[in-house]
Write a protein that holds these residues in place. Sequence first.
Motif, PDB file in Angstrom:
ATOM      1  N   SER A  12       0.816  -1.215   0.000  1.00  0.00           N
ATOM      2  CA  SER A  12       0.000   0.000   0.000  1.00  0.00           C
ATOM      3  C   SER A  12       0.846   1.260   0.000  1.00  0.00           C
ATOM      4  N   TYR A  13       0.357   2.269  -0.688  1.00  0.00           N
ATOM      5  CA  TYR A  13       0.891   3.622  -0.544  1.00  0.00           C
ATOM      6  C   TYR A  13       0.554   4.098   0.862  1.00  0.00           C
ATOM      7  N   THR A  17       0.710  12.765   5.987  1.00  0.00           N
ATOM      8  CA  THR A  17       0.116  14.057   5.640  1.00  0.00           C
ATOM      9  C   THR A  17      -0.296  14.054   4.167  1.00  0.00           C
ATOM     10  N   LEU A  18      -0.764  12.975   3.715  1.00  0.00           N
ATOM     11  CA  LEU A  18      -1.261  12.705   2.359  1.00  0.00           C
ATOM     12  C   LEU A  18      -0.146  12.649   1.320  1.00  0.00           C
ATOM     13  N   VAL A  19       0.747  13.648   1.332  1.00  0.00           N
ATOM     14  CA  VAL A  19       1.655  13.825   0.205  1.00  0.00           C
ATOM     15  C   VAL A  19       3.122  13.552   0.525  1.00  0.00           C
ATOM     16  N   HIS A  20       3.410  13.111   1.716  1.00  0.00           N
ATOM     17  CA  HIS A  20       4.786  12.694   2.005  1.00  0.00           C
ATOM     18  C   HIS A  20       4.837  11.197   1.762  1.00  0.00           C
ATOM     19  N   PRO A  21       5.437  10.802   0.649  1.00  0.00           N
ATOM     20  CA  PRO A  21       5.179   9.457   0.133  1.00  0.00           C
ATOM     21  C   PRO A  21       5.850   8.343   0.902  1.00  0.00           C
ATOM     22  N   GLY A  22       5.167   7.230   0.937  1.00  0.00           N
ATOM     23  CA  GLY A  22       5.726   6.053   1.571  1.00  0.00           C
ATOM     24  C   GLY A  22       5.005   4.812   1.104  1.00  0.00           C
ATOM     25  N   VAL A  23       5.426   3.712   1.664  1.00  0.00           N
ATOM     26  CA  VAL A  23       4.834   2.429   1.278  1.00  0.00           C
ATOM     27  C   VAL A  23       4.919   1.491   2.454  1.00  0.00           C
ATOM     28  N   LEU A 138      -4.569   7.489  11.404  1.00  0.00           N
ATOM     29  CA  LEU A 138      -4.128   8.485  12.371  1.00  0.00           C
ATOM     30  C   LEU A 138      -3.123   7.788  13.281  1.00  0.00           C
ATOM     31  N   PHE A 152      -1.303  12.136  10.318  1.00  0.00           N
ATOM     32  CA  PHE A 152      -2.303  11.387   9.573  1.00  0.00           C
ATOM     33  C   PHE A 152      -1.720  10.983   8.226  1.00  0.00           C
ATOM     34  N   LEU A 154      -2.557   8.809   4.321  1.00  0.00           N
ATOM     35  CA  LEU A 154      -3.478   8.204   3.361  1.00  0.00           C
ATOM     36  C   LEU A 154      -2.966   6.816   3.006  1.00  0.00           C
ATOM     37  N   LEU A 156      -3.520   3.661   0.321  1.00  0.00           N
ATOM     38  CA  LEU A 156      -4.134   3.316  -0.964  1.00  0.00           C
ATOM     39  C   LEU A 156      -3.392   2.094  -1.479  1.00  0.00           C
ATOM     40  N   GLY A 157      -4.051   0.942  -1.404  1.00  0.00           N
ATOM     41  CA  GLY A 157      -3.306  -0.252  -1.789  1.00  0.00           C
ATOM     42  C   GLY A 157      -4.184  -1.447  -2.069  1.00  0.00           C
TER      43      GLY A 157
ATOM     44  N   THR B  12      -2.516  -1.818 -10.240  1.00  0.00           N
ATOM     45  CA  THR B  12      -2.418  -1.285  -8.875  1.00  0.00           C
ATOM     46  C   THR B  12      -1.026  -0.744  -8.595  1.00  0.00           C
ATOM     47  N   LEU B  16       0.011   3.067  -7.814  1.00  0.00           N
ATOM     48  CA  LEU B  16       0.665   3.315  -6.531  1.00  0.00           C
ATOM     49  C   LEU B  16       1.937   4.121  -6.707  1.00  0.00           C
ATOM     50  N   ALA B  23       3.789  12.736  -5.720  1.00  0.00           N
ATOM     51  CA  ALA B  23       3.730  13.309  -4.390  1.00  0.00           C
ATOM     52  C   ALA B  23       5.101  13.664  -3.842  1.00  0.00           C
TER      53      ALA B  23
END
Lengths: 172, 346
Positions: A12-13, A17-23, A138, A152, A154, A156-157, B12, B16, B23
Motif C-alpha cells: 500500500s501507498y 500528511t497525504l503527500v509525504h510518500p511512503g509504502v 491516524l 495522519f 493516506l 491506498l493499496g 495497482t 501506486l 507526491a
Amino acid sequence: MALPQSLPLTLSYFGETLVHPGVYAGSEISIHENFLASLSIGTYLHYRHHRGAFVNADFSWRKTFSIGYSMEFGAGLGYLHTWSHGGTIYTVTDAGVVEEKPNYGFSSLMPKLNLNLLGWDFRKSHDIPFRAFSGIVLFGQYPYNQFMMPHFALQLGGTYYLNLNKENDHEK
Amino acid sequence: MKNKINKNVIITLILLFSFIQCASLLDDKYQEGDFFYLENKGAVMPVWVKGNQSSGVYVIFLHGGPGNSSDTYSTAHAYNELGKKYAFVFWDQRASGASQGNPDLNTFTLAQFADDTKKIVNLIRHMYKPNALFLVGKSWGGAIGSYYLSDPQNQQLVNGWIEIDGAHNLKDGIPLSWEWAKDNARKRIAAGDEVEFWQEEIAWYNSKPANIDTDYFMRHGSNLNKLNGIYKNPALDPGDTVGLFAPVPFFFYQLNAYYLNNDNQFDIKNIKLNSLMANIQIPSMVLWGRHDGTLPVELAQDAYDALGTPVADKSLYIFENSAHCPSFEETSLFILKMQEFIELYR
C-alpha cells in the motif's frame, strides 16, 4: 487446525500528511469472523523533515458485503524510527568547536487508528483473489518534544491472496 | 484467470508508484539556500540559510512563540526582499516548528534557548565567515536575543541587535496585554459591537490572574485576534503559511506551542530582562507596532531605555499602522528601517 488456503500479501501507498510518500507491506490472518490481525512494515519520507520506518501490529474489524464492498476499522501499536532528513546534523561544543554528528535518529512508540471506508474485495465480485482499499490512518509519535505528535496518512493499496492450495491452481 | 490477476496487480502497482512520484514534492519556495540541523541538548533544530550570501552580511532571525516557527517569516515578502541584499538564517528553536527530538523538560528555560542561539551564531560564523552578523528577535525572539546579548562575550560576535515587538519584559508585558484587551473590549462595548461577548470576556479577565497558563494563553490570544491586537488590519494576516508541501509538520506543528506553554512547564511569565539589557552595548534598534496588543507599545520605550547601548547607536521606531507584525502590515517601511540599520553597522 486447518492450514490457510491463501496467504494475504498487502502492498500500500502510505502518504504521511497525504503527500509525504511512503509504502508499507504486510500480511494478515483472520482471527474470528470479521476480525483480523495484521503485521506490516513500512517507510515514508517527509522531505526536509524526517524519514520514518515502522513496524506495526494491528487488530481490525472488517465487514465485506456480498457485492464486494468492504470497510474496515482498526487499531494498532508499533515502533517508529525517524531520521532527520535533508541536511547534515552539526553540534557545537561549549568551546565553539563544530562537529558533524551521525544521524542515528529517534525511537518512538506508534499507536495507530485505521479507517478504511473504500474497499472492494474482488473475490466476492469477480472471483479474483485481490482486495483494493483506501483510507485514513491516524498515528502518534511518542515521545516528541515531550508530547505525542499526531500524524495522519493516506492508505491506498491492495491485498493479493496468494493461493497456497496447489491442487486448486492445477484445476484452473 | 492468472492473466486477469497479473493485470490487476500491475495496474495497482502502476497507480501506486505514479502517485508516489507525483507526491515527491517540496514546495518551490523552500528550494533555495542551504539547509542543515543543529543538535544541542536533545533538540535537533533545522537551520535554513537563504538570500544573498555573497553580501557577507548574515542576519539570524529569532522567531516568536515560544513554540512557533520561523516558517511564517522565512518566505514572507519583507524577508524575501531583504534577502536580495543580505543572507538570512531562519531556524526553529527547540520544541518549536520543525524541530525534532525529545529534549528534557529542564531544557525549557530562557538560558537554554540563549545557549542554542550561541551555538547557532558559532555555527554560522564557522560555516560562512560572515563580514557582519546581526540578530533579529521577533516577539519571544526578543527575549532570547536580549538574554543572549546580555553576555558581553556574545556581543563580540554580533554587529547589531534588532528587537521587534519583543518579549524582553513579560513580567510587565503580560498584565499590560490583558489591560490592552480589556480597554479595547470596552471600546467594542461602547460601539455596540458584540456587547454580551465582550462583557463576558472582561469579567473573565477580571476573575483570573494575568498568567501564561495554556488555557488563558489560548483564550487571550483569541481575544487579541478579534480585537486586532495582532494585525491592525486583519486582511494583511498571511494566515497559516505551512502547507501540505512544507517541511514543517502541517497543522500539528502548532501543538509544539501548546505543549511548550502547558501547565507553566516553561515559566516565562516572570521574565524581565531590563537589568541585564544594561550590559548590551552593541548598536541596537527597537521596532514596534503602535497598536500591538500582544506586547503593548509601552514596552518599546521600556526596551529602548533598558539597552545599555550609547544613545548615538540605539534607535526606536514605532510603526503607526501596525499591531504585532509590522513586517506584514507596513512592509516597505519595515524593509527600509531594517536596511538603514544594517547598512549603518555592517
